[in-house]
Design a protein around this motif. Structure first.
Motif, PDB file in Angstrom:
ATOM      1  N   LYS A  10       0.808  -1.217   0.000  1.00 18.42           N
ATOM      2  CA  LYS A  10       0.000   0.000   0.000  1.00 18.42           C
ATOM      3  C   LYS A  10       0.841   1.266   0.000  1.00 18.42           C
ATOM      4  O   LYS A  10       0.311   2.356   0.198  1.00 18.42           O
ATOM      5  CB  LYS A  10      -0.925   0.005   1.220  1.00 18.42           C
ATOM      6  CG  LYS A  10      -1.934  -1.114   1.213  1.00 18.42           C
ATOM      7  CD  LYS A  10      -2.791  -1.055   2.461  1.00 18.42           C
ATOM      8  CE  LYS A  10      -3.784  -2.185   2.481  1.00 18.42           C
ATOM      9  NZ  LYS A  10      -4.610  -2.159   3.699  1.00 18.42           N
ATOM     10  N   ALA A  11       2.144   1.137  -0.203  1.00 13.75           N
ATOM     11  CA  ALA A  11       3.044   2.293  -0.238  1.00 13.75           C
ATOM     12  C   ALA A  11       4.036   2.100  -1.380  1.00 13.75           C
ATOM     13  O   ALA A  11       4.344   0.964  -1.758  1.00 13.75           O
ATOM     14  CB  ALA A  11       3.781   2.426   1.090  1.00 13.75           C
ATOM     15  N   PRO A  12       4.534   3.192  -1.949  1.00 11.84           N
ATOM     16  CA  PRO A  12       5.510   3.076  -3.033  1.00 11.84           C
ATOM     17  C   PRO A  12       6.782   2.382  -2.538  1.00 11.84           C
ATOM     18  O   PRO A  12       7.128   2.469  -1.364  1.00 11.84           O
ATOM     19  CB  PRO A  12       5.819   4.525  -3.415  1.00 11.84           C
ATOM     20  CG  PRO A  12       4.798   5.360  -2.743  1.00 11.84           C
ATOM     21  CD  PRO A  12       4.220   4.572  -1.626  1.00 11.84           C
ATOM     22  N   SER A  13       7.456   1.697  -3.429  1.00 11.28           N
ATOM     23  CA  SER A  13       8.707   1.037  -3.067  1.00 11.28           C
ATOM     24  C   SER A  13       9.794   1.440  -4.051  1.00 11.28           C
ATOM     25  O   SER A  13       9.524   2.058  -5.077  1.00 11.28           O
ATOM     26  CB  SER A  13       8.531  -0.478  -3.040  1.00 11.28           C
ATOM     27  OG  SER A  13       8.162  -0.943  -4.314  1.00 11.28           O
ATOM     28  N   ASP A  36       1.107   8.222  -5.118  1.00 13.41           N
ATOM     29  CA  ASP A  36      -0.010   7.307  -4.927  1.00 13.41           C
ATOM     30  C   ASP A  36       0.407   5.943  -5.475  1.00 13.41           C
ATOM     31  O   ASP A  36       0.669   5.807  -6.671  1.00 13.41           O
ATOM     32  CB  ASP A  36      -1.232   7.831  -5.679  1.00 13.41           C
ATOM     33  CG  ASP A  36      -2.471   6.980  -5.480  1.00 13.41           C
ATOM     34  OD1 ASP A  36      -2.347   5.782  -5.163  1.00 13.41           O
ATOM     35  OD2 ASP A  36      -3.572   7.525  -5.665  1.00 13.41           O
ATOM     36  N   PRO A  37       0.490   4.910  -4.625  1.00  7.17           N
ATOM     37  CA  PRO A  37       0.962   3.607  -5.094  1.00  7.17           C
ATOM     38  C   PRO A  37       0.018   2.933  -6.090  1.00  7.17           C
ATOM     39  O   PRO A  37       0.429   2.042  -6.822  1.00  7.17           O
ATOM     40  CB  PRO A  37       1.104   2.775  -3.824  1.00  7.17           C
ATOM     41  CG  PRO A  37       0.201   3.432  -2.849  1.00  7.17           C
ATOM     42  CD  PRO A  37       0.170   4.894  -3.207  1.00  7.17           C
ATOM     43  N   SER A  38      -1.233   3.377  -6.142  1.00 11.58           N
ATOM     44  CA  SER A  38      -2.189   2.751  -7.072  1.00 11.58           C
ATOM     45  C   SER A  38      -1.917   3.107  -8.525  1.00 11.58           C
ATOM     46  O   SER A  38      -2.264   2.356  -9.425  1.00 11.58           O
ATOM     47  CB  SER A  38      -3.631   3.123  -6.707  1.00 11.58           C
ATOM     48  OG  SER A  38      -3.884   4.490  -6.982  1.00 11.58           O
ATOM     49  N   ASN A  39      -1.267   4.270  -8.751  1.00 10.29           N
ATOM     50  CA  ASN A  39      -0.990   4.665 -10.134  1.00 10.29           C
ATOM     51  C   ASN A  39       0.438   5.151 -10.367  1.00 10.29           C
ATOM     52  O   ASN A  39       0.810   5.479 -11.485  1.00 10.29           O
ATOM     53  CB  ASN A  39      -1.992   5.736 -10.596  1.00 10.29           C
ATOM     54  CG  ASN A  39      -1.917   7.005  -9.776  1.00 10.29           C
ATOM     55  OD1 ASN A  39      -0.933   7.287  -9.106  1.00 10.29           O
ATOM     56  ND2 ASN A  39      -2.992   7.787  -9.817  1.00 10.29           N
ATOM     57  N   GLY A  40       1.242   5.222  -9.304  1.00 12.40           N
ATOM     58  CA  GLY A  40       2.632   5.641  -9.436  1.00 12.40           C
ATOM     59  C   GLY A  40       2.828   7.129  -9.699  1.00 12.40           C
ATOM     60  O   GLY A  40       3.931   7.571  -9.975  1.00 12.40           O
ATOM     61  N   GLN A  53      -0.638  12.323   1.166  1.00 14.10           N
ATOM     62  CA  GLN A  53      -0.281  11.030   0.589  1.00 14.10           C
ATOM     63  C   GLN A  53       0.991  10.469   1.220  1.00 14.10           C
ATOM     64  O   GLN A  53       1.079   9.263   1.480  1.00 14.10           O
ATOM     65  CB  GLN A  53      -0.108  11.134  -0.928  1.00 14.10           C
ATOM     66  CG  GLN A  53       0.124   9.800  -1.603  1.00 14.10           C
ATOM     67  CD  GLN A  53      -1.064   8.868  -1.469  1.00 14.10           C
ATOM     68  OE1 GLN A  53      -2.178   9.230  -1.825  1.00 14.10           O
ATOM     69  NE2 GLN A  53      -0.846   7.660  -0.965  1.00 14.10           N
ATOM     70  N   ALA A  54       1.972  11.324   1.495  1.00 18.29           N
ATOM     71  CA  ALA A  54       3.202  10.847   2.143  1.00 18.29           C
ATOM     72  C   ALA A  54       2.890  10.271   3.521  1.00 18.29           C
ATOM     73  O   ALA A  54       3.417   9.217   3.897  1.00 18.29           O
ATOM     74  CB  ALA A  54       4.227  11.976   2.247  1.00 18.29           C
ATOM     75  N   LEU A  55       2.009  10.931   4.268  1.00 14.82           N
ATOM     76  CA  LEU A  55       1.625  10.416   5.580  1.00 14.82           C
ATOM     77  C   LEU A  55       0.810   9.129   5.457  1.00 14.82           C
ATOM     78  O   LEU A  55       0.979   8.204   6.258  1.00 14.82           O
ATOM     79  CB  LEU A  55       0.860  11.484   6.360  1.00 14.82           C
ATOM     80  CG  LEU A  55       1.728  12.652   6.843  1.00 14.82           C
ATOM     81  CD1 LEU A  55       0.855  13.814   7.312  1.00 14.82           C
ATOM     82  CD2 LEU A  55       2.679  12.215   7.935  1.00 14.82           C
ATOM     83  N   THR A  56      -0.030   9.043   4.448  1.00 15.94           N
ATOM     84  CA  THR A  56      -0.772   7.805   4.182  1.00 15.94           C
ATOM     85  C   THR A  56       0.190   6.666   3.894  1.00 15.94           C
ATOM     86  O   THR A  56       0.032   5.548   4.385  1.00 15.94           O
ATOM     87  CB  THR A  56      -1.747   8.001   3.003  1.00 15.94           C
ATOM     88  OG1 THR A  56      -2.699   9.006   3.353  1.00 15.94           O
ATOM     89  CG2 THR A  56      -2.466   6.725   2.639  1.00 15.94           C
ATOM     90  N   ALA A  93      -1.089  18.579  11.254  1.00 12.40           N
ATOM     91  CA  ALA A  93      -1.843  18.668  12.507  1.00 12.40           C
ATOM     92  C   ALA A  93      -3.083  17.775  12.480  1.00 12.40           C
ATOM     93  O   ALA A  93      -3.549  17.325  13.530  1.00 12.40           O
ATOM     94  CB  ALA A  93      -2.243  20.113  12.781  1.00 12.40           C
ATOM     95  N   ARG A  94      -3.615  17.493  11.309  1.00 11.46           N
ATOM     96  CA  ARG A  94      -4.764  16.587  11.209  1.00 11.46           C
ATOM     97  C   ARG A  94      -4.364  15.148  11.555  1.00 11.46           C
ATOM     98  O   ARG A  94      -5.185  14.350  11.993  1.00 11.46           O
ATOM     99  CB  ARG A  94      -5.354  16.636   9.800  1.00 11.46           C
ATOM    100  CG  ARG A  94      -6.030  17.942   9.486  1.00 11.46           C
ATOM    101  CD  ARG A  94      -6.651  17.908   8.085  1.00 11.46           C
ATOM    102  NE  ARG A  94      -7.338  19.141   7.831  1.00 11.46           N
ATOM    103  CZ  ARG A  94      -6.887  20.107   7.052  1.00 11.46           C
ATOM    104  NH1 ARG A  94      -5.731  19.970   6.435  1.00 11.46           N
ATOM    105  NH2 ARG A  94      -7.595  21.205   6.874  1.00 11.46           N
ATOM    106  N   TRP A  95      -3.125  14.801  11.312  1.00  5.98           N
ATOM    107  CA  TRP A  95      -2.636  13.436  11.550  1.00  5.98           C
ATOM    108  C   TRP A  95      -2.145  13.243  12.977  1.00  5.98           C
ATOM    109  O   TRP A  95      -2.142  12.129  13.483  1.00  5.98           O
ATOM    110  CB  TRP A  95      -1.531  13.120  10.552  1.00  5.98           C
ATOM    111  CG  TRP A  95      -2.047  13.016   9.157  1.00  5.98           C
ATOM    112  CD1 TRP A  95      -2.418  14.057   8.340  1.00  5.98           C
ATOM    113  CD2 TRP A  95      -2.297  11.828   8.423  1.00  5.98           C
ATOM    114  NE1 TRP A  95      -2.868  13.564   7.139  1.00  5.98           N
ATOM    115  CE2 TRP A  95      -2.799  12.199   7.166  1.00  5.98           C
ATOM    116  CE3 TRP A  95      -2.129  10.484   8.712  1.00  5.98           C
ATOM    117  CZ2 TRP A  95      -3.137  11.281   6.196  1.00  5.98           C
ATOM    118  CZ3 TRP A  95      -2.452   9.554   7.731  1.00  5.98           C
ATOM    119  CH2 TRP A  95      -2.957   9.965   6.495  1.00  5.98           C
ATOM    120  N   PHE A  96      -1.666  14.311  13.588  1.00  4.31           N
ATOM    121  CA  PHE A  96      -1.158  14.257  14.965  1.00  4.31           C
ATOM    122  C   PHE A  96      -1.814  15.385  15.764  1.00  4.31           C
ATOM    123  O   PHE A  96      -1.155  16.362  16.134  1.00  4.31           O
ATOM    124  CB  PHE A  96       0.370  14.402  14.988  1.00  4.31           C
ATOM    125  CG  PHE A  96       1.106  13.298  14.290  1.00  4.31           C
ATOM    126  CD1 PHE A  96       1.275  12.063  14.896  1.00  4.31           C
ATOM    127  CD2 PHE A  96       1.631  13.486  13.014  1.00  4.31           C
ATOM    128  CE1 PHE A  96       1.956  11.035  14.251  1.00  4.31           C
ATOM    129  CE2 PHE A  96       2.311  12.462  12.362  1.00  4.31           C
ATOM    130  CZ  PHE A  96       2.478  11.238  12.981  1.00  4.31           C
TER     131      PHE A  96
END
Length: 126
Positions: A10-13, A36-40, A53-56, A93-96
């Protein structure tokens, strides 16, 4: 001490680094961009879109290691454009929202076309 590579579909590699490494009670998440790992493709051309997206992506790597954002003790952020700092903070701030981990923010040292942010994390599992 054992060292295990952490992988998430679920994350880019990349062939150049591990998404994450578990060493003892620590999870080290590599610098992760807003792809976005779904489409690169980059999730957007705004700092908010790419930060989200980076936090996701970081969260997906943590989950693959059996942990989550609540165990993060340190975050490193590299910004392509320091003037994006305020907008980065709004999304971050939305994530933490409470008791955020320690953090540093610095200027991204390489010019990567379209990349506005790279985020890395360290989590501690007790």
């Amino acid at each position: 001490m054992t060292r295990d590579i952490v992988r998430s579909a679920k994350a880019p590699s990349s062939p150049f680094f591990s998404q994450g490494v578990k060493a003892g009670p620590f999870i080290f998440v590599s610098g992760t961009v807003g792809t976005d790992p779904s489409n690169g493709q980059l999730a957007g051309d705004s700092i908010r879109d790419q930060t989200r997206q980076a936090l996701t992506n970081c969260e997906a790597i943590l989950e693959a290691a059996g942990t989550g954002l609540g165990d993060v003790v340190e975050v490193g952020v590299l910004l392509g454009n320091p003037s994006d700092f305020a907008e980065l903070n709004e999304e971050y701030a939305r994530w933490f929202p409470q008791d955020p981990p320690t953090r540093y923010v610095a200027k991204l040292g390489v010019d990567l076309p379209g990349i506005l942010v790279s985020i890395r994390m360290t989590a501690f599992i007790s």
